[in-house]
Design an enzyme around this catalytic site. Structure first.
Site, short mmCIF file in Angstrom:
data_model
loop_
_atom_site.label_atom_id
_atom_site.label_comp_id
_atom_site.label_asym_id
_atom_site.label_seq_id
_atom_site.Cartn_x
_atom_site.Cartn_y
_atom_site.Cartn_z
N CYS A 82 0.80 -1.22 0.00
CA CYS A 82 0.00 0.00 0.00
C CYS A 82 0.84 1.27 0.00
O CYS A 82 0.30 2.37 -0.07
CB CYS A 82 -0.96 -0.03 1.18
SG CYS A 82 -1.96 -1.53 1.13
N HIS A 118 -2.42 8.33 6.00
CA HIS A 118 -2.61 7.00 5.42
C HIS A 118 -3.95 6.44 5.90
O HIS A 118 -4.75 5.97 5.11
CB HIS A 118 -1.46 6.08 5.82
CG HIS A 118 -1.55 4.72 5.22
ND1 HIS A 118 -1.56 4.53 3.86
CD2 HIS A 118 -1.67 3.48 5.77
CE1 HIS A 118 -1.66 3.22 3.59
NE2 HIS A 118 -1.73 2.58 4.74
N GLU A 162 -0.19 6.02 13.43
CA GLU A 162 0.19 7.13 12.54
C GLU A 162 0.16 8.47 13.28
O GLU A 162 1.09 9.27 13.17
CB GLU A 162 -0.76 7.15 11.32
CG GLU A 162 -0.43 8.28 10.35
CD GLU A 162 -1.26 8.21 9.07
OE1 GLU A 162 -2.22 7.40 9.01
OE2 GLU A 162 -0.95 8.97 8.14
N LYS A 202 -9.43 8.37 2.48
CA LYS A 202 -9.90 6.98 2.28
C LYS A 202 -11.32 6.81 2.84
O LYS A 202 -11.99 5.84 2.49
CB LYS A 202 -8.95 5.99 2.94
CG LYS A 202 -7.62 5.85 2.21
CD LYS A 202 -6.76 4.74 2.80
CE LYS A 202 -5.42 4.62 2.10
NZ LYS A 202 -4.44 5.66 2.54
N HIS A 241 -9.75 2.25 0.14
CA HIS A 241 -8.30 2.09 0.11
C HIS A 241 -7.88 1.48 -1.22
O HIS A 241 -8.19 0.32 -1.50
CB HIS A 241 -7.88 1.20 1.29
CG HIS A 241 -6.40 1.09 1.47
ND1 HIS A 241 -5.49 1.78 0.69
CD2 HIS A 241 -5.66 0.34 2.34
CE1 HIS A 241 -4.26 1.47 1.08
NE2 HIS A 241 -4.34 0.61 2.08
N PHE A 245 1.89 -3.12 3.89
CA PHE A 245 2.21 -4.46 4.41
C PHE A 245 3.67 -4.76 4.07
O PHE A 245 4.13 -4.51 2.95
CB PHE A 245 1.33 -5.52 3.72
CG PHE A 245 -0.07 -5.62 4.27
CD1 PHE A 245 -0.48 -4.92 5.39
CD2 PHE A 245 -0.98 -6.47 3.65
CE1 PHE A 245 -1.78 -5.04 5.89
CE2 PHE A 245 -2.28 -6.60 4.13
CZ PHE A 245 -2.69 -5.88 5.25
#
Lengths: 420, 84
Positions: free
Chosen positions: A170, A310, A321, A342, A347, A408
């Site tokens: 991502c 994010h 975050e 998002k 996403h 990831f």
């Protein structure tokens, strides 16, 4: 400034997203606080625990002629559509090497995807199993390879300085744009078409993500399912589409009188080295990326007034975050308008960095931060000023924005942009 | 199944090329080169061959595909090799 430290600017933007078929309609949707998430109505969705996703607003075959489209994976189709918009938006009329364009040897492309041509791969496996070897498309390999979107865009514009595809789940879209900034900064290219794309709405990826307990299962409320920073967030909603920018050396842009959206200041990178998919809970890796950004660029914390977070709507990630932002920027976080787009687009995995860069660039250009929707109850662990429900005006004077993407594997990529 | 005539094969190939490369059927003529005139690259040529095999009950081995440069080459090959 010396020959290996060029200033990089953004001169073109393009997108095809769940909110619209181009960057203007996407931006309009973001400011309006519109959700692009809907029910999956395909037969295959009935058996899945997750039956919602954010499909693109405009199907690519409405844009790309069929003979061409059938040789491209959906992810490459999205990338090409967004790249054509960005290229025209930058004021280029012909391919590299044509009148008024850039030299082919000075043009690069860096377009990334997290998963690559997964629907092609799985679709052709169905063909192999059901119809036999002879019916497997000879276009399968060039369609499924993850570098295919970048290569298709590179061929389209005659880019010969280099065509690249960083892959970091991502974070891929952001990593692509960061790589492109470096290509120009270090003198490898004058212009780079860069961004991210993803087309992974298929029962297998959805089943796999759902079994990881990474996705929201709010099937009864698609538009409320992606709720970053809300106490009841329970996973991400899969989206699809692409966001592309044209990056250019400031000298090259000035020489051709190009309209400049903003400066692309640079990137901060790090890795968690913690767990293959779980975010490091203290935000240590994200903090390192932010610290590196400040160390390696001339960005000042006081300039940063907006963060496109994010924030995927997972319980752990959103908190880590904000902890990292607070840890690195301290009280400066108080003047940062934090947006989680998002909440509206879902996403887009490797496409996220692309469309969120487009959103960050437009936020600076128009001096307005898009809202975060679906935050009915802000998680008290989110110690930051989240832009809720309505867009918020950003201050006058020189301002900067951050676009965060984490993937990831523990990849952390932070990009910084600043008004000119 | 009765063997196809030369005209039927040309019409069939034109429909196949139209489907794969988007070329108007009337532009698919005997003297046209697949690669140079009809936007059929080597990968798409494999698709044309597979579709033609199915439509005309003919086997076109990989080694013979390289000899099929023009639409006329393909029509002659199919006319000669189709099973009836």
């Amino acid at each position: 400034m010396n020959a290996t430290n060029h200033t990089v600017v953004v001169t073109g933007i393009g997108a095809t997203t769940p909110l619209g078929g181009d960057s203007a309609s996407t931006w309009e949707g973001l400011l309006a606080g519109r959700s692009g998430v809907g029910h999956l109505t395909e037969d295959w969705a009935a058996q899945l625990p997750v039956r919602i996703a954010a499909r693109v607003a405009v199907e690519p075959e409405e844009v790309i002629p069929r003979p061409r489209a059938r040789k491209m994976d959906r992810s490459a189709q999205f990338a090409l559509i967004a790249a054509l918009e960005a290229w025209a938006d930058a004021g280029f009329t012909g391919k590299a090497g044509e009148e008024g364009s850039v030299a082919p040897e000075r043009l690069g492309t860096v377009v990334a995807s997290g998963i690559g041509g997964v629907t092609t791969l799985l679709g052709q496996y169905d063909v192999l199993r059901d119809q036999g070897v002879r019916k497997v498309s000879p276009h399968t390999v060039p369609m499924l390879m993850p570098n295919s979107p970048s290569a298709n865009v590179g061929i389209e514009f005659n880019a010969r300085a280099g065509v690249h595809t960083p892959v970091s789940a991502c974070a891929s879209g952001n990593e692509a744009i960061g790589y492109a900034v470096e290509m120009i900064r270090t003198g490898r290219a004058d212009v780079v078409v860069a961004g991210g794309t993803e087309a992974a709405i298929h029962p297998l990826p959805i089943a796999a993500f759902a079994n990881m307990m990474a996705m929201s299962k709010n099937n009864d409320d698609p538009q409320g399912a992606s709720r970053p920073f809300d106490v009841d967030r329970n996973g991400f909603v899969l989206g699809e589409g692409a966001g592309i920018v044209v990056l250019e050396s400031a000298e090259h842009a000035a020489a051709r009188g190009a309209r400049v959206y903003c400066e692309a200041v640079g990137q901060g990178l790090s890795a968690d080295a913690h767990h293959i998919v779980q975010p490091e809970p203290t935000g240590r890796g994200i903090s390192a990326a932010l610290t590196n950004l400040l160390a390696l660029t001339d960005l000042k914390p006081a300039e940063v007034v907006h963060v496109n977070a994010h924030a995927t709507s997972t319980p752990q990630g959103d908190v880590a975050e904000v902890k990292a932002l607070r840890g690195v920027f301290g009280d400066d976080v108080d003047h940062m308008a934090i947006s989680a787009t998002k909440s509206m687009t879902g996403h887009l995995l490797g496409g996220a960095g692309g469309i969120e860069t487009v959103a960050s660039v437009l936020a600076l250009y128009h001096r307005v931060a898009p809202p975060t929707i679906n935050v009915d109850n802000l998680d008290p662990a989110i110690d930051a000023d989240v832009v809720l429900d309505k867009p918020r005006e950003l201050p006058a004077g020189p301002i900067a924005a951050l676009n965060n993407s984490f993937g990831f594997g523990g990849h952390n990529v932070v990009l910084a942009f600043r008004t000119i | 199944m009765a063997a196809n005539t030369k005209e039927e094969i040309l019409t069939g190939l034109a429909e196949i090329v139209n489907e794969i490369a988007g070329i108007p059927t009337e532009d698919v003529e005997l003297d046209k080169s697949f690669t140079d005139d009809l936007d059929v690259d080597s990968l798409s040529m494999v698709e044309v061959v597979v579709a033609a095999e199915e439509r005309f009950s003919v086997k076109i081995p990989d080694d013979d595909v390289k000899n099929l440069k023009t639409v006329g080459d393909a029509v002659s090959y199919i006319l000669e090799h189709q099973e009836d």
